[in-house]
Design a protein around this motif. Sequence first.
Motif, PDB file in Angstrom:
ATOM      1  N   ARG A   1      31.011 -44.835  -0.871  1.00 11.93           N
ATOM      2  CA  ARG A   1      29.538 -45.178  -1.069  1.00 11.93           C
ATOM      3  C   ARG A   1      29.065 -46.377   0.097  1.00 11.93           C
ATOM      4  NH1 ARG A   1      27.548 -46.190  -6.170  1.00 11.93           N
ATOM      5  NH2 ARG A   1      27.317 -48.351  -5.728  1.00 11.93           N
ATOM      6  N   LEU A   2      28.252 -46.287   0.793  1.00 12.76           N
ATOM      7  CA  LEU A   2      27.717 -47.384   1.567  1.00 12.76           C
ATOM      8  C   LEU A   2      26.363 -48.108   0.650  1.00 12.76           C
ATOM      9  CD1 LEU A   2      28.098 -46.806   5.302  1.00 12.76           C
ATOM     10  CD2 LEU A   2      29.137 -48.561   3.780  1.00 12.76           C
ATOM     11  N   ASP A   3      26.123 -49.293   0.609  1.00 11.48           N
ATOM     12  CA  ASP A   3      25.117 -49.689   0.088  1.00 11.48           C
ATOM     13  C   ASP A   3      24.319 -50.825   0.974  1.00 11.48           C
ATOM     14  OD1 ASP A   3      25.188 -48.484  -2.239  1.00 11.48           O
ATOM     15  OD2 ASP A   3      26.026 -49.952  -3.477  1.00 11.48           O
ATOM     16  N   ASN A   4      23.202 -50.844   1.015  1.00 16.11           N
ATOM     17  CA  ASN A   4      22.617 -51.643   1.823  1.00 16.11           C
ATOM     18  C   ASN A   4      21.556 -52.627   1.121  1.00 16.11           C
ATOM     19  OD1 ASN A   4      20.540 -51.305   4.768  1.00 16.11           O
ATOM     20  ND2 ASN A   4      21.855 -53.140   4.409  1.00 16.11           N
ATOM     21  N   PRO A   5      21.918 -53.462   0.288  1.00 16.06           N
ATOM     22  CA  PRO A   5      21.026 -54.213  -0.477  1.00 16.06           C
ATOM     23  C   PRO A   5      20.095 -55.080   0.038  1.00 16.06           C
ATOM     24  CG  PRO A   5      23.086 -55.042  -1.030  1.00 16.06           C
ATOM     25  CD  PRO A   5      23.358 -53.905  -0.035  1.00 16.06           C
ATOM     26  N   GLU A   6      20.585 -55.731   1.244  1.00 12.13           N
ATOM     27  CA  GLU A   6      19.847 -56.675   1.944  1.00 12.13           C
ATOM     28  C   GLU A   6      19.886 -56.364   3.530  1.00 12.13           C
ATOM     29  OE1 GLU A   6      21.331 -60.440   1.112  1.00 12.13           O
ATOM     30  OE2 GLU A   6      21.025 -60.117  -1.127  1.00 12.13           O
ATOM     31  N   ARG A   7      19.080 -56.983   4.087  1.00 15.11           N
ATOM     32  CA  ARG A   7      18.911 -56.565   5.683  1.00 15.11           C
ATOM     33  C   ARG A   7      20.085 -56.757   6.470  1.00 15.11           C
ATOM     34  NH1 ARG A   7      14.431 -59.241   9.773  1.00 15.11           N
ATOM     35  NH2 ARG A   7      15.158 -57.934  11.733  1.00 15.11           N
ATOM     36  N   HIS A   8      20.734 -57.962   5.976  1.00 14.64           N
ATOM     37  CA  HIS A   8      22.028 -58.421   6.652  1.00 14.64           C
ATOM     38  C   HIS A   8      23.275 -58.011   5.795  1.00 14.64           C
ATOM     39  CE1 HIS A   8      19.711 -59.561  10.347  1.00 14.64           C
ATOM     40  NE2 HIS A   8      19.173 -60.346   9.446  1.00 14.64           N
ATOM     41  N   ARG A   9      23.262 -57.127   4.725  1.00 12.87           N
ATOM     42  CA  ARG A   9      24.256 -56.940   4.252  1.00 12.87           C
ATOM     43  C   ARG A   9      24.529 -55.588   4.110  1.00 12.87           C
ATOM     44  NH1 ARG A   9      24.371 -58.560  -2.212  1.00 12.87           N
ATOM     45  NH2 ARG A   9      26.401 -57.535  -2.838  1.00 12.87           N
ATOM     46  N   LEU A  10      25.769 -54.954   4.331  1.00 11.68           N
ATOM     47  CA  LEU A  10      26.371 -53.682   4.009  1.00 11.68           C
ATOM     48  C   LEU A  10      27.581 -53.707   3.340  1.00 11.68           C
ATOM     49  CD1 LEU A  10      25.349 -51.020   4.969  1.00 11.68           C
ATOM     50  CD2 LEU A  10      26.857 -51.090   7.035  1.00 11.68           C
ATOM     51  N   ASP A  11      27.569 -52.965   1.971  1.00  9.91           N
ATOM     52  CA  ASP A  11      28.784 -52.894   1.435  1.00  9.91           C
ATOM     53  C   ASP A  11      29.425 -51.530   1.240  1.00  9.91           C
ATOM     54  OD1 ASP A  11      28.740 -55.661   0.347  1.00  9.91           O
ATOM     55  OD2 ASP A  11      27.015 -55.184  -0.909  1.00  9.91           O
ATOM     56  N   LEU A  12      30.732 -51.561   1.410  1.00 10.41           N
ATOM     57  CA  LEU A  12      31.180 -50.115   1.309  1.00 10.41           C
ATOM     58  C   LEU A  12      32.235 -50.213  -0.021  1.00 10.41           C
ATOM     59  CD1 LEU A  12      32.567 -47.649   2.373  1.00 10.41           C
ATOM     60  CD2 LEU A  12      34.335 -49.093   3.293  1.00 10.41           C
ATOM     61  N   HIS A  13      31.925 -49.170  -0.791  1.00 11.78           N
ATOM     62  CA  HIS A  13      32.659 -48.999  -2.352  1.00 11.78           C
ATOM     63  C   HIS A  13      33.594 -47.897  -1.978  1.00 11.78           C
ATOM     64  CE1 HIS A  13      30.173 -52.118  -3.916  1.00 11.78           C
ATOM     65  NE2 HIS A  13      29.055 -51.545  -3.267  1.00 11.78           N
ATOM     66  N   VAL A  14      34.665 -47.993  -2.604  1.00 10.31           N
ATOM     67  CA  VAL A  14      35.880 -46.683  -2.655  1.00 10.31           C
ATOM     68  C   VAL A  14      36.524 -46.737  -3.885  1.00 10.31           C
ATOM     69  CG1 VAL A  14      37.851 -45.771  -1.330  1.00 10.31           C
ATOM     70  CG2 VAL A  14      36.114 -47.108  -0.131  1.00 10.31           C
ATOM     71  N   VAL A  15      36.681 -45.548  -4.364  1.00  8.26           N
ATOM     72  CA  VAL A  15      37.350 -45.251  -5.677  1.00  8.26           C
ATOM     73  C   VAL A  15      38.442 -44.267  -5.072  1.00  8.26           C
ATOM     74  CG1 VAL A  15      37.335 -44.015  -7.644  1.00  8.26           C
ATOM     75  CG2 VAL A  15      35.429 -45.540  -7.243  1.00  8.26           C
ATOM     76  N   SER A  16      39.784 -44.582  -5.344  1.00  6.90           N
ATOM     77  CA  SER A  16      40.813 -43.712  -5.070  1.00  6.90           C
ATOM     78  C   SER A  16      41.979 -43.970  -5.989  1.00  6.90           C
ATOM     79  CB  SER A  16      41.294 -44.225  -3.677  1.00  6.90           C
ATOM     80  OG  SER A  16      41.584 -45.635  -3.532  1.00  6.90           O
ATOM     81  N   ARG A  17      42.936 -43.004  -5.893  1.00  8.78           N
ATOM     82  CA  ARG A  17      44.107 -43.231  -6.715  1.00  8.78           C
ATOM     83  C   ARG A  17      45.263 -44.232  -6.159  1.00  8.78           C
ATOM     84  NH1 ARG A  17      44.010 -39.537 -10.800  1.00  8.78           N
ATOM     85  NH2 ARG A  17      42.455 -37.885 -10.628  1.00  8.78           N
ATOM     86  N   GLU A  18      45.211 -44.303  -4.967  1.00  7.52           N
ATOM     87  CA  GLU A  18      46.040 -45.364  -4.493  1.00  7.52           C
ATOM     88  C   GLU A  18      45.182 -46.416  -3.711  1.00  7.52           C
ATOM     89  OE1 GLU A  18      49.306 -44.638  -4.364  1.00  7.52           O
ATOM     90  OE2 GLU A  18      49.278 -42.626  -5.204  1.00  7.52           O
ATOM     91  N   GLU A  19      45.960 -47.622  -3.549  1.00  2.00           N
ATOM     92  CA  GLU A  19      45.151 -48.595  -3.024  1.00  2.00           C
ATOM     93  C   GLU A  19      45.207 -48.549  -1.570  1.00  2.00           C
ATOM     94  OE1 GLU A  19      45.630 -53.641  -3.409  1.00  2.00           O
ATOM     95  OE2 GLU A  19      47.291 -52.179  -4.324  1.00  2.00           O
ATOM     96  N   PRO A  20      43.966 -48.895  -1.102  1.00  4.57           N
ATOM     97  CA  PRO A  20      43.756 -48.517   0.500  1.00  4.57           C
ATOM     98  C   PRO A  20      44.218 -50.003   1.128  1.00  4.57           C
ATOM     99  CG  PRO A  20      41.868 -49.145  -0.425  1.00  4.57           C
ATOM    100  CD  PRO A  20      42.730 -49.219  -1.734  1.00  4.57           C
ATOM    101  N   SER A  21      44.494 -49.750   2.458  1.00  8.43           N
ATOM    102  CA  SER A  21      44.588 -50.701   3.521  1.00  8.43           C
ATOM    103  C   SER A  21      43.743 -50.501   4.747  1.00  8.43           C
ATOM    104  CB  SER A  21      46.184 -51.065   3.749  1.00  8.43           C
ATOM    105  OG  SER A  21      46.501 -51.899   4.591  1.00  8.43           O
ATOM    106  N   PHE A  22      42.879 -51.448   4.693  1.00  8.68           N
ATOM    107  CA  PHE A  22      41.546 -51.305   5.473  1.00  8.68           C
ATOM    108  C   PHE A  22      41.694 -52.122   7.037  1.00  8.68           C
ATOM    109  CE2 PHE A  22      39.027 -49.421   1.995  1.00  8.68           C
ATOM    110  CZ  PHE A  22      39.263 -47.988   2.448  1.00  8.68           C
ATOM    111  N   GLU A  23      42.985 -52.579   7.261  1.00 10.93           N
ATOM    112  CA  GLU A  23      43.052 -53.300   8.502  1.00 10.93           C
ATOM    113  C   GLU A  23      42.362 -52.718   9.693  1.00 10.93           C
ATOM    114  OE1 GLU A  23      45.562 -52.513   6.776  1.00 10.93           O
ATOM    115  OE2 GLU A  23      46.860 -54.368   6.239  1.00 10.93           O
ATOM    116  N   GLY A  24      42.275 -51.478   9.982  1.00  9.23           N
ATOM    117  CA  GLY A  24      41.656 -50.858  11.138  1.00  9.23           C
ATOM    118  C   GLY A  24      40.148 -51.026  10.999  1.00  9.23           C
ATOM    119  N   LEU A  25      39.725 -50.702   9.827  1.00  8.29           N
ATOM    120  CA  LEU A  25      38.115 -50.806   9.562  1.00  8.29           C
ATOM    121  C   LEU A  25      37.675 -52.265   9.790  1.00  8.29           C
ATOM    122  CD1 LEU A  25      35.494 -49.100   8.570  1.00  8.29           C
ATOM    123  CD2 LEU A  25      36.345 -49.424   6.226  1.00  8.29           C
ATOM    124  N   ALA A  26      38.368 -53.268   9.187  1.00  8.66           N
ATOM    125  CA  ALA A  26      38.262 -54.507   9.092  1.00  8.66           C
ATOM    126  C   ALA A  26      37.961 -55.044  10.958  1.00  8.66           C
ATOM    127  CB  ALA A  26      39.286 -55.426   8.616  1.00  8.66           C
TER     128      ALA A  26
END
Length: 219
Positions: free
Chosen positions: A46-71
């Motif tokens: 889910r993407l949350d945009n609680p403030e104008r210059h803030r965007l938060d990605l939340h993920v629930v998964s069975r395995e721990e992710p590695s988001f180097e590419g997304l970073a």
Amino acid sequence: MYFTHMPLNPTRRGTRDLVASPQRMHAAVLAGFLPDVADRDRILWRLDNPERHRLDLHVVSREEPSFEGLADQAGWPSQPTWRSAPYTPLLDSLEAGQRWVFRLRANPVRSVRAEGRDRGQRVPVAGEARRMEWLLRQGSAHGFTVPGGAHERPNARVSEDRTEQFRRRTGTGTVTLKTVTFEGLLQVTDPAALREALVSGIGPAKGYGCGLITLARPT
């Protein structure tokens, strides 16, 4: 189970490209997991945009992710990239009668059967009252109620109402997705059912960033 939070930089072009298409965002999330990870189709985000210059990605998964590419594409170079924490302690802490503040981005739909068709067609639920009825039905099916607040109305509200259009990955048409974000207070009635909802999601369009419900302690 893991719960992951990652702040994204909304000023970057890569972020804007992802946000413009839930399909691309879903693919970017899946890229953080090995191809042979089981239950890839059950990963919630889910993407949350609680403030104008803030965007938060939340993920629930069975395995721990590695988001180097997304970073690299959408992260903040000067800030920590993402944090994952075991989800089991929260899941195990659920008990009947507890009250939690919740947030849910959902795709409320209902089935309408057209004349001459065997199967119903999904259409968006419109109007605040009907959307709240949809939420209450989901609560009954997933182990929670929404207690009454002022004037005995459900202690919840729609904080965001969005319509998104994007092209299918195959390029064979356009998807129109209507979503709403519910926020409010829930009370646990069936801990096992609510645990399942927290890890499997609520409602359709989970691949498009819907269905992930999050809980926080009331202040």
